[in-house]
Design a protein around this motif. Sequence first.
Motif, PDB file in Angstrom:
ATOM      1  N   ALA A 460       0.816  -1.208   0.000  1.00  0.00           N
ATOM      2  CA  ALA A 460       0.000   0.000   0.000  1.00  0.00           C
ATOM      3  C   ALA A 460       0.855   1.265   0.000  1.00  0.00           C
ATOM      4  CB  ALA A 460      -0.927   0.006   1.217  1.00  0.00           C
ATOM      5  N   ARG A 461       2.076   1.159   0.493  1.00  0.00           N
ATOM      6  CA  ARG A 461       2.934   2.352   0.559  1.00  0.00           C
ATOM      7  C   ARG A 461       3.687   2.612  -0.725  1.00  0.00           C
ATOM      8  NH1 ARG A 461       4.691   0.877   6.256  1.00  0.00           N
ATOM      9  NH2 ARG A 461       3.322   2.128   7.561  1.00  0.00           N
ATOM     10  N   GLY A 462       3.838   1.596  -1.540  1.00  0.00           N
ATOM     11  CA  GLY A 462       4.569   1.806  -2.786  1.00  0.00           C
ATOM     12  C   GLY A 462       5.336   0.581  -3.231  1.00  0.00           C
ATOM     13  N   ILE A 463       6.429   0.867  -3.938  1.00  0.00           N
ATOM     14  CA  ILE A 463       7.251  -0.185  -4.527  1.00  0.00           C
ATOM     15  C   ILE A 463       8.107  -0.848  -3.445  1.00  0.00           C
ATOM     16  CG2 ILE A 463       9.096  -0.608  -6.210  1.00  0.00           C
ATOM     17  CD1 ILE A 463       8.164   2.028  -7.599  1.00  0.00           C
ATOM     18  N   ILE A 464       8.371  -2.147  -3.623  1.00  0.00           N
ATOM     19  CA  ILE A 464       9.358  -2.826  -2.780  1.00  0.00           C
ATOM     20  C   ILE A 464      10.336  -3.492  -3.735  1.00  0.00           C
ATOM     21  CG2 ILE A 464       9.752  -4.510  -0.965  1.00  0.00           C
ATOM     22  CD1 ILE A 464       6.794  -4.292  -0.234  1.00  0.00           C
ATOM     23  N   PHE A 465      11.421  -2.805  -4.051  1.00  0.00           N
ATOM     24  CA  PHE A 465      12.327  -3.355  -5.051  1.00  0.00           C
ATOM     25  C   PHE A 465      13.091  -4.562  -4.538  1.00  0.00           C
ATOM     26  CE2 PHE A 465      12.230   0.788  -7.359  1.00  0.00           C
ATOM     27  CZ  PHE A 465      11.908   0.266  -8.599  1.00  0.00           C
ATOM     28  N   PRO A 466      13.166  -5.629  -5.353  1.00  0.00           N
ATOM     29  CA  PRO A 466      14.095  -6.708  -5.039  1.00  0.00           C
ATOM     30  C   PRO A 466      15.513  -6.109  -5.016  1.00  0.00           C
ATOM     31  CG  PRO A 466      12.650  -7.333  -6.862  1.00  0.00           C
ATOM     32  CD  PRO A 466      12.440  -5.872  -6.610  1.00  0.00           C
ATOM     33  N   ALA A 467      16.371  -6.695  -4.205  1.00  0.00           N
ATOM     34  CA  ALA A 467      17.713  -6.135  -4.011  1.00  0.00           C
ATOM     35  C   ALA A 467      18.426  -5.820  -5.322  1.00  0.00           C
ATOM     36  CB  ALA A 467      18.546  -7.094  -3.172  1.00  0.00           C
ATOM     37  N   ALA A 468      18.338  -6.755  -6.269  1.00  0.00           N
ATOM     38  CA  ALA A 468      19.112  -6.584  -7.496  1.00  0.00           C
ATOM     39  C   ALA A 468      18.605  -5.446  -8.368  1.00  0.00           C
ATOM     40  CB  ALA A 468      19.099  -7.882  -8.301  1.00  0.00           C
ATOM     41  N   LEU A 469      17.389  -4.996  -8.133  1.00  0.00           N
ATOM     42  CA  LEU A 469      16.793  -3.969  -8.982  1.00  0.00           C
ATOM     43  C   LEU A 469      16.746  -2.591  -8.330  1.00  0.00           C
ATOM     44  CD1 LEU A 469      13.726  -5.855 -10.490  1.00  0.00           C
ATOM     45  CD2 LEU A 469      15.633  -4.858 -11.711  1.00  0.00           C
ATOM     46  N   ALA A 470      16.949  -2.549  -7.026  1.00  0.00           N
ATOM     47  CA  ALA A 470      16.766  -1.292  -6.301  1.00  0.00           C
ATOM     48  C   ALA A 470      17.701  -0.207  -6.825  1.00  0.00           C
ATOM     49  CB  ALA A 470      17.004  -1.521  -4.821  1.00  0.00           C
ATOM     50  N   PRO A 471      17.173   0.995  -7.029  1.00  0.00           N
ATOM     51  CA  PRO A 471      18.013   2.091  -7.525  1.00  0.00           C
ATOM     52  C   PRO A 471      19.073   2.483  -6.502  1.00  0.00           C
ATOM     53  CG  PRO A 471      15.825   2.906  -6.951  1.00  0.00           C
ATOM     54  CD  PRO A 471      15.781   1.411  -6.872  1.00  0.00           C
ATOM     55  N   PHE A 472      18.742   2.319  -5.231  1.00  0.00           N
ATOM     56  CA  PHE A 472      19.704   2.490  -4.148  1.00  0.00           C
ATOM     57  C   PHE A 472      19.460   1.363  -3.162  1.00  0.00           C
ATOM     58  CE2 PHE A 472      18.947   6.667  -5.893  1.00  0.00           C
ATOM     59  CZ  PHE A 472      20.228   7.134  -6.087  1.00  0.00           C
TER      60      PHE A 472
END
Length: 572
Positions: A460-472
Motif C-alpha cells: 500500500a505504501r509503494g514499490i518494494i524493489f528486489p535487491a538486485a533492482l533497487a536504484p539504491f
Amino acid sequence: MRVSRLFLSTLKEAPAEAELVSHRLMLRAGLIRRLASGLYTWLPLGLRVVRKVEAVVRREMNATGAVEVLMPAIQPAELWQESGRWDHYGPDLLRVKDRHDRDFCVGPTHEEVIGDLVRREVKSYRQLPVTLYQIQTKFRDEIRPRFGVMRAREFLMKDAYSFHADKAGLDVTYQAMYEAYSRIFASLGLRFRAVAADTGAIGGTGSHEFHVLADSGEDAIAYCPQSAFAANVELAEALAPSGRRPDASETMRKVETPGKKTCEAVCEQLGCDIRKSIKAVMVHASGKLHMLLLRGDHSLNEIKAAKLPGMERLRLASAEEIKEATGCAPGFIGPVGLSSAVSIIADRSAAALADFVCGANEADYHLAGVNFGRDLPEPAIVADIRNVVSGDPSPDGAGTLELCRGIEVGHIFQLRKKYSDAMNIAFLDEGGKLQTVEMGCYGIGVTRIVAAAIEQNHDARGIIFPAALAPFQVAIVPIGANKSDEVRSVAEQLYQDLNDAGVEVLLDDRDERPGVMFADMDLIGIPYRIVVGERGLKNGELEFKQRREEKAANVRLEQIVEHVCSRLQAEA
RNA sequence: CGGGGCGUAGCGCAGCCUGGUAGCGCGCGUGCCUUGGGCGCACGAGGUCGCGAGUUCGAAUCUCGCCGCCCCGACCA
C-alpha cells in the motif's frame, strides 16, 4: 546520491491514465513520465533501475560466451524486403523515408541486420558457433499501447542471435540460453516460469517464453503441478477425451428458447449440463465460411484454428455473413442442416458428444438430443481448436492442468534456417561445401521487466524493489537535521562511510518533515532505511529498517556500516 | 480499426443537464509556526476551459468537425 540532486519528483495522486498498479507506482515514484502514447522518459531514479536490469542481463549473457554489439535502430528497407518481412510485418513496423526518399524502418527487431552482418563476416565453419547480443531501443507501433512501459511502443530490449553450423550446435546454445534466462530472472528476484510457446511473427520452430507470474499478466499459462509441463494457453494442447463416444439414447427434438443466445442461458433453461451442449462459431478464412464446433463450456483458440490447412488469417464472421449462410442471427446457429457451402470443423471435445444441445438455425429455437452420424454427418474435420481449461489432463500424460497469468519478459526461439535461407547466410563446412547457418534468437524485455517486477513487489505504501533492482540499496533519513548539528553531522558522516564501503546510498538531505521523507522512501522502494534522529543518538543508536518489515531495529552507531554491509551481502 | 468513456491550473476533480462572475483539494511561492509518518495558519502565483468553426447580445456550458488520451477486443519483449 543526495535526494536534493536526484531530480526526484513524486506524486501523491497518480494521473488518471494509469490503470495498472505498476504503472501508477512508476508515475508516482518518479521513475517515468509519459511523452506521448507508448513513449516514456526515464527519470534518473527509473533509469538506475533499468541499468540494474541491464547489468544482470549483461553478466549472464557474457557468461554464456555471447558478445555484445550495438546495431543501428534505423534499418534500410532493402534488408526487410530481402527477408520478406517488409510486406509481411504489417503496421507494427514504423516506416520512414530519408531526405533522398529512401525507405527505412525503425527496428522492431534485428534479425535482418544481424543476418547481414554475419553473412558478410562469417565465411567458414571455423568461425562458428557465435552468439551476438545488444541492448537496444526497439520500436513497434502497437495497435494499443497500454500499462505504461509494460506495453510501450518504444522500449528497451536485449536481443541475442546465435549462428551454428548444424542443428546440434543450435540445440546446445538454445539450452544454454534457457539456463541463462532462468538465472537472470532468478537473480532479479522475480517469480517466473518458462513455458512452451507459439513462435508468432518471428517464425521458426522451438520456442520458450519466460513469464513473470502476476494476475495482471496479459498471457494465460497452463502448467501441470505434477510434472514439468508448462505452455502458453495459445499453444497448450487439449487432448481428446478418453473413451469412445456414448451411443445415442435420445431422439432429436426442437425446443423453444426465446432470447437464449448463449450455451449458458440455453442449458440453464433446459436444465442440462453445459458440457453436453455445442457452441458454433462462424469464421471466415480463405474466402469461405467455416463453422467451428466447441463444447458449450469451452472457448475458441484462434491461433490453433488458424494453423489448420486453409484457415490462415481467419477472422470471426460478421452478423451479415452468418445470416446469409444460416438464415438466422448469431446465437441460434448450429451444425444441423447446414448448407454444404459451409465446412464444419469440430473440436475434439465437441466431436465426442452424444445427445447434445445446439442451435437450430432458427431464431429462438435450439435442438436437443442431437447426435453426429444420425442427425447430421460426422464432422469432416476433428481437431484441437479450443483453449485448455483448468482441470484438463496434462498433454504429457501426468496429472491435470492449472491456469495462471503471466507477463512475458523473455522469449527464445530456434529460428533454424528461416532467415539464413531467405538472406543467404552461408558458410563453407569442413568438406568445403556451402551451407546455410542454423540460427537462434533470444529476447528479453528490459524495460518491461521493471514494470513486471513492481507488479510483483509492492504494498500500500509503494514499490518494494528486489535487491538486485533497487536504484539504491540504503536510504538515510535524518530527522531534524536543520536544528541538530549532531543529526546532520552523523548523517553526513554515515553517508560518506557507506559510499566509501561501496554501498549505493541515498541521503535525504531535503528540509522536509519526517513524514514526507518516510513516505517518499517507502514509495520509491529502497530496500533498507536508516533513520538518524536525536532520540536514538542519545543512546548512540540508529534505526535500521527493512522496507518489507514494520519494525525497525536499533543498531549501534559504530556498528552500522558493518551491519549494513553484512545484510547486503547476505542477500547477494 | 470496431465498441465505451474522458479532455477545465503541474496532479486529482467539481462546474456543463437548465448559456451570463471559472471553482475545490493536493502541489508550487512567501512569511509565521511545527518537526518521528504526506503538520497548521496567513498571503500569493498559476487557466487560450484540447483545437477550429457555428448558434447566440453573450459559450467551459448548446451544435458540427478535428485532435489527443484512457478502457474493452485482434499484436508482442
